[in-house]
Motif scaffolding. Sequence first.
Motif, PDB file in Angstrom:
ATOM      1  N   GLY A   1      47.665 -77.560 -40.555  1.00 13.12           N
ATOM      2  CA  GLY A   1      46.580 -78.287 -41.138  1.00 13.12           C
ATOM      3  C   GLY A   1      46.719 -79.792 -40.904  1.00 13.12           C
ATOM      4  N   GLU A   2      45.915 -80.535 -41.598  1.00 16.08           N
ATOM      5  CA  GLU A   2      45.853 -81.986 -41.448  1.00 16.08           C
ATOM      6  C   GLU A   2      47.205 -82.654 -41.666  1.00 16.08           C
ATOM      7  OE1 GLU A   2      43.512 -85.780 -43.485  1.00 16.08           O
ATOM      8  OE2 GLU A   2      42.925 -83.748 -44.013  1.00 16.08           O
ATOM      9  N   PHE A   3      48.009 -82.118 -42.595  1.00 14.95           N
ATOM     10  CA  PHE A   3      49.314 -82.718 -42.906  1.00 14.95           C
ATOM     11  C   PHE A   3      50.461 -81.807 -42.482  1.00 14.95           C
ATOM     12  CE2 PHE A   3      46.148 -84.363 -45.827  1.00 14.95           C
ATOM     13  CZ  PHE A   3      46.272 -85.718 -45.602  1.00 14.95           C
ATOM     14  N   LYS A   4      50.235 -81.037 -41.405  1.00 13.19           N
ATOM     15  CA  LYS A   4      51.213 -80.067 -40.898  1.00 13.19           C
ATOM     16  C   LYS A   4      51.608 -79.060 -41.976  1.00 13.19           C
ATOM     17  CE  LYS A   4      53.190 -83.205 -37.477  1.00 13.19           C
ATOM     18  NZ  LYS A   4      52.420 -83.238 -36.424  1.00 13.19           N
ATOM     19  N   SER A   5      50.622 -78.673 -42.785  1.00  8.04           N
ATOM     20  CA  SER A   5      50.853 -77.707 -43.850  1.00  8.04           C
ATOM     21  C   SER A   5      50.248 -76.367 -43.465  1.00  8.04           C
ATOM     22  CB  SER A   5      50.227 -78.210 -45.162  1.00  8.04           C
ATOM     23  OG  SER A   5      48.850 -78.433 -44.987  1.00  8.04           O
ATOM     24  N   ALA A   6      50.719 -75.330 -44.128  1.00  6.00           N
ATOM     25  CA  ALA A   6      50.177 -74.000 -43.883  1.00  6.00           C
ATOM     26  C   ALA A   6      48.742 -73.946 -44.396  1.00  6.00           C
ATOM     27  CB  ALA A   6      51.027 -72.957 -44.597  1.00  6.00           C
ATOM     28  N   LEU A   7      47.869 -73.373 -43.610  1.00  9.21           N
ATOM     29  CA  LEU A   7      46.486 -73.224 -44.029  1.00  9.21           C
ATOM     30  C   LEU A   7      46.370 -71.902 -44.783  1.00  9.21           C
ATOM     31  CD1 LEU A   7      44.688 -74.540 -40.822  1.00  9.21           C
ATOM     32  CD2 LEU A   7      45.277 -75.767 -42.920  1.00  9.21           C
ATOM     33  N   ASN A   8      46.787 -71.953 -46.048  1.00 10.01           N
ATOM     34  CA  ASN A   8      46.965 -70.743 -46.837  1.00 10.01           C
ATOM     35  C   ASN A   8      45.970 -70.613 -47.979  1.00 10.01           C
ATOM     36  OD1 ASN A   8      47.920 -72.851 -48.374  1.00 10.01           O
ATOM     37  ND2 ASN A   8      49.987 -72.062 -48.600  1.00 10.01           N
ATOM     38  N   LEU A   9      44.864 -71.334 -47.929  1.00 13.03           N
ATOM     39  CA  LEU A   9      43.913 -71.334 -49.030  1.00 13.03           C
ATOM     40  C   LEU A   9      43.355 -69.941 -49.311  1.00 13.03           C
ATOM     41  CD1 LEU A   9      42.279 -72.747 -51.189  1.00 13.03           C
ATOM     42  CD2 LEU A   9      40.591 -73.342 -49.426  1.00 13.03           C
ATOM     43  N   ARG A  10      42.989 -69.214 -48.282  1.00 14.71           N
ATOM     44  CA  ARG A  10      42.392 -67.883 -48.509  1.00 14.71           C
ATOM     45  C   ARG A  10      43.372 -66.928 -49.191  1.00 14.71           C
ATOM     46  NH1 ARG A  10      39.561 -69.532 -43.971  1.00 14.71           N
ATOM     47  NH2 ARG A  10      37.315 -69.394 -44.232  1.00 14.71           N
ATOM     48  N   ILE A  11      44.631 -67.002 -48.794  1.00 12.93           N
ATOM     49  CA  ILE A  11      45.654 -66.151 -49.420  1.00 12.93           C
ATOM     50  C   ILE A  11      45.776 -66.490 -50.901  1.00 12.93           C
ATOM     51  CG2 ILE A  11      48.137 -65.663 -49.502  1.00 12.93           C
ATOM     52  CD1 ILE A  11      48.107 -66.196 -46.414  1.00 12.93           C
ATOM     53  N   PHE A  12      45.851 -67.788 -51.203  1.00 15.35           N
ATOM     54  CA  PHE A  12      46.020 -68.185 -52.592  1.00 15.35           C
ATOM     55  C   PHE A  12      44.740 -68.000 -53.400  1.00 15.35           C
ATOM     56  CE2 PHE A  12      49.956 -69.827 -51.062  1.00 15.35           C
ATOM     57  CZ  PHE A  12      50.799 -69.608 -52.139  1.00 15.35           C
ATOM     58  N   ALA A  13      43.587 -68.087 -52.765  1.00 15.03           N
ATOM     59  CA  ALA A  13      42.337 -67.790 -53.471  1.00 15.03           C
ATOM     60  C   ALA A  13      42.353 -66.341 -53.939  1.00 15.03           C
ATOM     61  CB  ALA A  13      41.139 -68.066 -52.572  1.00 15.03           C
ATOM     62  N   SER A  14      42.840 -65.444 -53.090  1.00 16.85           N
ATOM     63  CA  SER A  14      42.955 -64.032 -53.470  1.00 16.85           C
ATOM     64  C   SER A  14      43.955 -63.857 -54.605  1.00 16.85           C
ATOM     65  CB  SER A  14      43.392 -63.184 -52.276  1.00 16.85           C
ATOM     66  OG  SER A  14      42.404 -63.195 -51.288  1.00 16.85           O
ATOM     67  N   PHE A  15      45.063 -64.574 -54.522  1.00 13.46           N
ATOM     68  CA  PHE A  15      46.086 -64.524 -55.576  1.00 13.46           C
ATOM     69  C   PHE A  15      45.495 -64.975 -56.916  1.00 13.46           C
ATOM     70  CE2 PHE A  15      48.983 -67.263 -58.003  1.00 13.46           C
ATOM     71  CZ  PHE A  15      49.907 -66.321 -58.430  1.00 13.46           C
ATOM     72  N   TRP A  16      44.857 -66.152 -56.937  1.00 13.05           N
ATOM     73  CA  TRP A  16      44.312 -66.683 -58.187  1.00 13.05           C
ATOM     74  C   TRP A  16      43.178 -65.801 -58.710  1.00 13.05           C
ATOM     75  CZ3 TRP A  16      47.027 -69.415 -61.185  1.00 13.05           C
ATOM     76  CH2 TRP A  16      47.940 -70.335 -60.697  1.00 13.05           C
ATOM     77  N   ARG A  17      42.381 -65.239 -57.816  1.00 17.38           N
ATOM     78  CA  ARG A  17      41.317 -64.334 -58.241  1.00 17.38           C
ATOM     79  C   ARG A  17      41.914 -63.156 -59.005  1.00 17.38           C
ATOM     80  NH1 ARG A  17      39.443 -63.000 -53.563  1.00 17.38           N
ATOM     81  NH2 ARG A  17      38.288 -64.927 -53.330  1.00 17.38           N
ATOM     82  N   GLN A  18      43.018 -62.619 -58.486  1.00  9.18           N
ATOM     83  CA  GLN A  18      43.651 -61.485 -59.157  1.00  9.18           C
ATOM     84  C   GLN A  18      44.275 -61.891 -60.491  1.00  9.18           C
ATOM     85  OE1 GLN A  18      43.272 -58.308 -57.907  1.00  9.18           O
ATOM     86  NE2 GLN A  18      43.937 -57.832 -59.968  1.00  9.18           N
ATOM     87  N   VAL A  19      44.861 -63.078 -60.544  1.00 11.72           N
ATOM     88  CA  VAL A  19      45.408 -63.583 -61.818  1.00 11.72           C
ATOM     89  C   VAL A  19      44.300 -63.639 -62.866  1.00 11.72           C
ATOM     90  CG1 VAL A  19      46.325 -65.660 -62.959  1.00 11.72           C
ATOM     91  CG2 VAL A  19      47.366 -64.857 -60.836  1.00 11.72           C
ATOM     92  N   CYS A 103      33.982 -82.336 -45.812  1.00 13.14           N
ATOM     93  CA  CYS A 103      34.769 -82.310 -44.568  1.00 13.14           C
ATOM     94  C   CYS A 103      33.973 -81.785 -43.371  1.00 13.14           C
ATOM     95  CB  CYS A 103      36.010 -81.437 -44.766  1.00 13.14           C
ATOM     96  SG  CYS A 103      37.135 -82.062 -46.030  1.00 13.14           S
ATOM     97  N   ASN A 104      32.695 -81.507 -43.562  1.00 10.37           N
ATOM     98  CA  ASN A 104      31.886 -80.902 -42.492  1.00 10.37           C
ATOM     99  C   ASN A 104      32.529 -79.625 -41.973  1.00 10.37           C
ATOM    100  OD1 ASN A 104      29.803 -82.900 -42.426  1.00 10.37           O
ATOM    101  ND2 ASN A 104      31.241 -84.267 -41.395  1.00 10.37           N
ATOM    102  N   GLY A 105      32.938 -78.772 -42.897  1.00 10.28           N
ATOM    103  CA  GLY A 105      33.625 -77.528 -42.577  1.00 10.28           C
ATOM    104  C   GLY A 105      34.936 -77.463 -43.338  1.00 10.28           C
ATOM    105  N   ASP A 106      35.852 -76.693 -42.814  1.00  9.12           N
ATOM    106  CA  ASP A 106      37.151 -76.531 -43.463  1.00  9.12           C
ATOM    107  C   ASP A 106      37.910 -77.860 -43.441  1.00  9.12           C
ATOM    108  OD1 ASP A 106      39.690 -75.765 -44.336  1.00  9.12           O
ATOM    109  OD2 ASP A 106      39.679 -73.912 -43.191  1.00  9.12           O
TER     110      ASP A 106
END
Length: 179
Positions: A1-19, A103-106
């Motif tokens: 990603g922008e800061f050399k981070s994992a683009l893991n938003l979708r995974i964590f969105a699923s996690f938080w949805r289940q919580v 951000c005009n997208g992701d």
Amino acid sequence: GEFKSALNLRIFASFWRQVVIDGQYLLYNWIVKADPDSVFFPQRLRPILKQHEAGSMSQSSPGIYFNNCKFGMHGPLEVFSVATVRALSSSFVGCYDFFQKLCNGDCQWGEDMWVDQCLKRSVQAKRVFNSDLLSEAHCDPSPGWQECKDPIRVAFHPFKTVTDHRICQQSAEMAAIAA
């Protein structure tokens, strides 16, 4: 990603949805997410949380969350009040749409930056900085931080092997006894 981070938003969105669906988080004042390669000491976190109990369960406010790094909240240790998780769950789609437009997208952010920005800019939860929460390479740590000898630090990150994790945990426990 922008800061050399994992683009893991979708995974964590699923996690938080289940919580949220499970609803068990509603039984507690605070929700803590710690990465598996973090050496985490819950007993060191408790006194910090006690200072903020009044705002943790509020039904009428967006709650409190902790910023653990001077560069912004980092994902190895995330601490949210129950009110903040409730506010995040009801604002997730709005935040997603807001940042897609901004951000005009992701935005090409990792989950930690996305959640931090959503809570800060859209939900307007109270963001509390505490430098005692996390010591890690990406957060301007003190020299020798990886030796885990800080007796008050709540978490150290990253320790990728079982042996390194265990050594850090033992070192931090010994430092706390000596303090």
